[in-house]
Design an enzyme around this catalytic site. Structure first.
Site: not given
Ligand code: C5P
Length: 399
Positions: A208, A286, A306
């Protein structure tokens, strides 16, 4: 504010020991007195004469020096300073510290002292990455030892990665914030940053547009308030700040493992743009066109969340801050996200195209707490970081 303070500087053995000479000059220039201690290994890299000449004081190096013992004694020596700095700290010296050993002057002083200790590690990248070293660091953190660096980059041994001694200016900044008593001195804060890369095959990945700018700025601002910062970063375009412990990862699964390994922490900021999904059927080789005109079907599996995992963990940091990048109904979505993730605060921002926020240098955020939503003006990312770090320091002081 620093003038009149005293630092006991332990110089360990490593090619980076020459940087400790520059550190002495910076400290003396700020009016800080330096009592130097040179380990036997350190003396292989810098001479007692140059250390003593720059410090303007005698160098201590021998536990069993009869004159030193009669004049001051090693127990007194361990108490003369406002701060003990170990730079460079070798893997061996940290292992001794973590194990409570006292078999030379430096390790004996470190065991005998009740003075705050700041460690600037320097070693080969594999030695740094070794589970034994990482275990020792976790132990030292738990014992209240503060860290600055190591930096990453090319090393004298020709390898590349984390393990380079932090630059003298960064060590000096860390010394200053400890001596000046920054509000986050003695606190360990974890920051995640950057995007994640989720592998499709060995040469392709899903990513991203996160630059990692906001996360890096937050880590720097927390460091400036005296925190000891662990910075877990995906492949970001903005380099990590100096003076923090950098852990590089690629995928969400690796990021979760790195975050769990870095805990416990007093606070955590999850600024990383973690991929929600990874490719379930990633290929070990690949992928190739087979001439049928048929595109490969990628299947996805959800990544671990996380932020939510850490927010709900036993012994979680006292303050957990998440981010919400939204393109509409920012406050409503972010407020719901705060509850869903179980974190304390959400820093919400509008990243709809046209705002120029993602990858840009400014941010317009709304801070969502249990008390409600607070709209901040559009500010440079550095300033958003400073305000957030100050708010975190306030919350930790009162929490
Ligand atoms: O659910 P979303 O991606 O919008 O949430 C954003 C928040 O959750 C951010 O703080 C991002 O660092 C954390 N996040 C995470 N692990 C994920 C997805 C998002 O820690 N798999």
């Amino acid at each position: 504010m620093l003038a009149g303070k005293r630092v006991l500087l332990i110089i360990g053995g490593g090619i980076a020991a020459y940087k400790s000479l520059l550190l002495i000059r910076l400290l003396r220039g700020a009016g800080v007195a330096v009592t130097p201690v040179l380990t036997a290994a350190g003396a292989q890299f810098v001479t007692p004469l140059s250390v003593s000449a720059l410090a303007g004081e005698k160098v201590y190096s021998n536990l069993f020096d009869l004159t030193d013992e009669a004049e001051l004694g090693h127990i007194q020596l361990s108490r003369v300073a406002d701060l003990i700095v170990v730079a460079p700290a070798t893997a061996d010296l940290m292992a001794k510290m973590a194990g409570g050993r006292a078999d030379d002057l430096a390790s004996t002083l470190l065991l005998a002292t009740d003075t705050p200790v700041l460690v600037a590690p320097a070693m080969n990248v594999r030695m740094w990455d070794h589970p034994a070293t990482q275990r020792n660091i976790a132990q030292l953190r738990a014992d209240g030892v503060r860290f600055v660096g190591p930096d990453e980059g090319e090393m004298a041994c020709g390898e590349f990665g984390p393990g380079r001694l932090a630059e003298p200016e960064a060590i000096f900044a860390a010394v200053s914030s400890v001596l000046a008593g920054g509000p986050l001195v003695g606190r360990h804060v974890l920051v995640t940053s950057g995007p994640t890369h989720e592998q499709i095959d060995p040469v392709r990945f899903i990513a991203n547009r996160s630059s990692g700018a906001q996360g890096a700025a937050i880590a720097a601002a927390l460091r400036d308030l005296g925190a000891s910062v662990t910075f877990v970063t995906g492949p970001a375009t903005v380099p990590p700040p100096e003076g923090v412990v950098v852990v590089r990862v690629e995928t969400a699964v690796q990021m979760l493992a790195a975050v769990e390994a870095a805990l416990p922490a007093d606070a955590a900021v999850f600024a990383a743009a973690v991929a929600d999904w990874r490719v379930a059927n990633a290929s070990g080789q690949k992928m190739k066109k087979d001439g049928s005109g048929q595109a490969p079907g990628l299947q996805f599996v959800e990544n671990p969340d996380i932020l939510a995992t850490v927010s709900r963990a036993v012994g979680r940091p006292a303050l957990v801050v998440g981010f919400a990048a939204e393109t509409e109904d920012v406050v409503a979505h972010a407020t719901a996200k705060r509850l869903r993730k179980g974190c304390d605060w959400i820093v919400a921002n509008d990243v709809s195209p046209g705002t120029g926020i993602m990858g840009g240098s400014e941010n317009a955020v709304t801070l969502i707490t249990a008390e409600g939503a607070e709209v901040w003006p559009r500010l440079p990312k550095d300033e958003v970081a400073r305000r957030l770090a100050a708010r975190m320091a306030e919350a930790l002081a009162h929490g």
